[in-house]
Motif scaffolding. Structure first.
Motif, PDB file in Angstrom:
ATOM      1  N   GLN A 173      -1.533  17.767   2.730  1.00 44.29           N
ATOM      2  CA  GLN A 173      -0.624  16.644   2.513  1.00 44.29           C
ATOM      3  C   GLN A 173       0.657  17.013   3.586  1.00 44.29           C
ATOM      4  O   GLN A 173       1.546  16.092   4.167  1.00 44.29           O
ATOM      5  CB  GLN A 173       0.135  16.798   1.233  1.00 44.29           C
ATOM      6  CG  GLN A 173      -0.792  16.013   0.124  1.00 44.29           C
ATOM      7  CD  GLN A 173      -0.317  16.114  -1.322  1.00 44.29           C
ATOM      8  OE1 GLN A 173       0.412  17.129  -1.601  1.00 44.29           O
ATOM      9  NE2 GLN A 173      -0.416  15.082  -1.839  1.00 44.29           N
TER      10      GLN A 173
ATOM     11  N   ASP B 199       0.954   3.457  -2.156  1.00 41.12           N
ATOM     12  CA  ASP B 199       0.086   4.844  -2.553  1.00 41.12           C
ATOM     13  C   ASP B 199      -0.495   5.499  -1.337  1.00 41.12           C
ATOM     14  O   ASP B 199      -0.721   6.517  -1.141  1.00 41.12           O
ATOM     15  CB  ASP B 199      -1.036   4.140  -3.435  1.00 41.12           C
ATOM     16  CG  ASP B 199      -2.018   3.126  -2.890  1.00 41.12           C
ATOM     17  OD1 ASP B 199      -1.566   2.380  -1.829  1.00 41.12           O
ATOM     18  OD2 ASP B 199      -3.262   3.235  -3.157  1.00 41.12           O
TER      19      ASP B 199
ATOM     20  N   ALA C 229       2.350   7.307   0.260  1.00 41.76           N
ATOM     21  CA  ALA C 229       2.700   8.576  -0.461  1.00 41.76           C
ATOM     22  C   ALA C 229       1.656   9.769  -0.163  1.00 41.76           C
ATOM     23  O   ALA C 229       2.046  10.732  -0.054  1.00 41.76           O
ATOM     24  CB  ALA C 229       2.728   8.493  -1.929  1.00 41.76           C
ATOM     25  N   LYS C 230       0.491   9.194   0.103  1.00 36.74           N
ATOM     26  CA  LYS C 230      -0.698  10.039   0.530  1.00 36.74           C
ATOM     27  C   LYS C 230      -0.535  10.498   2.008  1.00 36.74           C
ATOM     28  O   LYS C 230      -1.428  11.495   2.399  1.00 36.74           O
ATOM     29  CB  LYS C 230      -2.062   9.796   0.316  1.00 36.74           C
ATOM     30  CG  LYS C 230      -2.389   9.469  -1.288  1.00 36.74           C
ATOM     31  CD  LYS C 230      -3.679   8.928  -1.358  1.00 36.74           C
ATOM     32  CE  LYS C 230      -3.829   8.624  -3.087  1.00 36.74           C
ATOM     33  NZ  LYS C 230      -5.097   7.872  -3.117  1.00 36.74           N
TER      34      LYS C 230
ATOM     35  N   HIS D 145       0.886  -1.371   0.168  1.00 36.87           N
ATOM     36  CA  HIS D 145       0.027   0.014  -0.082  1.00 36.87           C
ATOM     37  C   HIS D 145       0.815   1.148  -0.036  1.00 36.87           C
ATOM     38  O   HIS D 145       0.841   2.248   0.613  1.00 36.87           O
ATOM     39  CB  HIS D 145      -0.957   0.040   1.204  1.00 36.87           C
ATOM     40  CG  HIS D 145      -1.961  -1.045   1.198  1.00 36.87           C
ATOM     41  ND1 HIS D 145      -1.690  -2.483   1.766  1.00 36.87           N
ATOM     42  CD2 HIS D 145      -3.291  -1.128   0.627  1.00 36.87           C
ATOM     43  CE1 HIS D 145      -2.636  -3.255   1.512  1.00 36.87           C
ATOM     44  NE2 HIS D 145      -3.649  -2.482   1.045  1.00 36.87           N
TER      45      HIS D 145
END
Length: 506
Positions: free
Chosen positions: A496, A246, A249-250, A244
């Motif tokens: 972010q 992704d 990254a978030k 995971h």
């Protein structure tokens, strides 16, 4: 109505781009590396051109009282040794003949800098393009670093004994890119070699055990997994994190804790370990040697507070026209074609030497005016960078705007505040909120970065908040402009940044 013929005379003006003018414009926008390569080509093509030797200039001809042979063309170094900018007959390069340099131009290098020490001193000196010293260490030419392919092939020959697997391994290595990843279809490779996919994957797994750790991976997760396996840290929780990436990254910490089954402290440790890995293991090899930027202009402050602007003589070629050789060869030429060739080469050589001098003069004038107009930047930093466009410089020094644009391309200036491309000093204007002087877009961009770097985790600045802070400081700027500048600085959004700061502080 009868049809007839007649002759009419019409007068019109047009700019004729002669080959010489085209060459001058071309040389003006070249970088110092490209200029050196161009001069090397001309030295090979033109037998009348040669590099100027210090020894030749230290022993001047006795043909004239001042030590300069009147029949010899000055080389580029001698052009530059004059203590002042040339007069109108040695005007800078400019495609617009109506805007040529004159001695009374407002763009004099000494303008507003004080006399005499504030005058823009300059020189055009020898380049470093001569042949290397023959006394150098010969051993340095005998060795070189291994490429990634060679490094893997060496290990393949040691670790894999079966000839079939070696053959497959060589084909797999061919699919590995510079970053160390396999770029290709293993199924197509197996079909091409006439073997099973299982055998190709078996060889691939052996190559994945080679140095550097993480090489021959098919994706980022597999590359990181190979490195974690080498450290004996590839547990189920870490594997779930790799599956995971992704979410990582978030910076979605809540979802990551759920899928990995860990608390916030363990997740922070796992993320820190991921960041310590090398996502491109192949870049340790096949590295392109970094070429240091050589500045074209040197700017430094003099003891009296004025500024000195000089051309970097190390980057400028020193050429001369060998008149003696021309006279000797011309006297022996018999055919008309030979005489025309020698005349053409002499004209081309003289033009190139003059063009190099004009190029240096033009660069110096533009750089001097930039320093004059951006003096507050050199004194106080980027916050005081003024809005400046190429037309401002062109109007001050009496040149065409396109000429200034060509000078600004691929030219660098070494200053007390660092090395900058000339284009850096040209910046759009942003209106002030209180009607005061406009602000430079580069200065505003620098202020946005400064504000974000100093923001605390409990008060991350949104784009709207940045707009409010800048307006309080007298900068009238829209939210979309702030977002554009933030994205150009590769700064993530406030959401972010808040997630990332929370993840690091956990």
């Amino acid at each position: 109505m009868a049809v007839s013929q007649r002759l009419d005379l019409r007068q019109a003006q047009s700019l004729v781009m002669t080959p010489q003018l085209q060459q001058a414009i071309k040389l003006l926008e070249l970088s110092n590396q490209d200029l050196a390569a161009y001069v090397e080509d001309e030295l090979e093509r033109n037998p009348l051109l040669e590099r100027a030797d210090d020894s030749e200039r230290e022993a001047p001809s006795e043909a004239s009282a001042d030590g300069v042979d009147p029949d010899r063309m000055l080389d580029t170094k001698e052009f530059g040794d004059r203590e002042h900018l040339p007069d109108a007959k040695d005007s800078p390069i400019d495609a617009d003949y109506d805007n040529t340099y004159t001695g009374n131009s407002a763009g004099e290098g000494s303008a507003d800098f004080g006399e005499p020490s504030g005058q823009a001193n300059w020189r055009v000196g020898a380049g470093r393009g001569d042949f290397p010293d023959e006394d150098g260490d010969f051993q340095e030419t005998l060795t070189r670093d291994l490429t990634l392919r060679e490094h893997l092939e060496q290990q393949l020959g040691i670790e894999v004994a079966d000839p079939t697997e070696r053959l497959i391994g060589l084909q797999v290595i061919d699919l590995i890119d510079d970053a160390g990843y396999v770029q290709g279809d293993l199924i197509a490779l197996a079909e091409r070699l006439g073997c099973s996919l299982e055998l190709v994957e078996c060889v691939l797994k052996k190559i994945q055990q080679f140095d550097p750790v993480g090489v021959a991976a098919r994706n980022l997760a597999e590359c990181l997994a190979l490195q974690l396996k080498e450290r004996d840290r590839l547990d189920p929780a870490m594997q779930a994190l790799l599956d995971h990436l992704d979410l990582l990254a978030k910076h979605d910490r809540a979802q990551l804790m759920k899928v990995c089954g860990v608390d916030a402290e363990d997740l922070a440790d796992m993320a820190a370990e991921i960041r310590s890995l090398n996502p491109r293991p192949g870049y340790a090899f096949d590295r392109t040697e970094v070429q240091a930027i050589q500045p074209d202009i040197m700017v430094y402050r003099l003891p009296d507070g004025s500024w000195s602007v000089e051309l970097n003589s190390d980057n400028l070629p020193r050429l001369l026209v060998n008149q003696q050789y021309h006279a000797r060869v011309t006297g022996k030429a018999q055919s008309k074609a030979d005489k025309e060739y020698l005349a053409d080469r002499l004209s081309a050589a003289n033009w190139l030497v003059k063009t190099l001098h004009q190029r240096a003069t033009t660069i110096l004038k533009v750089a001097t005016e930039i320093v004059r107009q951006q003096e507050m930047f050199f004194l106080h930093g980027v916050k005081h960078l003024k809005p400046l466009i190429r037309r401002n410089i062109a109007d001050e020094i009496g040149m065409h705007e396109s000429t200034v644009s060509r000078v600004a391309a691929n030219k660098f200036m070494a200053t007390p505040r660092g090395l900058f491309e000339l284009r850096y000093f040209f910046s759009a204007a942003i209106q002030a909120a209180d009607g005061a002087d406009s602000h430079s877009a580069e200065a505003v961009r620098s202020r946005i970065k400064e504000l974000i770097d100093k923001e605390p985790i409990e008060a991350v600045l949104s784009d709207d908040r940045l707009v409010a802070v800048l307006k309080n400081e007298g900068v009238d700027i829209a939210r979309r402009t702030v977002a554009k500048y933030r994205e150009s600085l590769r700064i993530p959004s406030s959401v972010q940044r808040r997630r990332e700061k929370s993840l690091r502080s956990a």
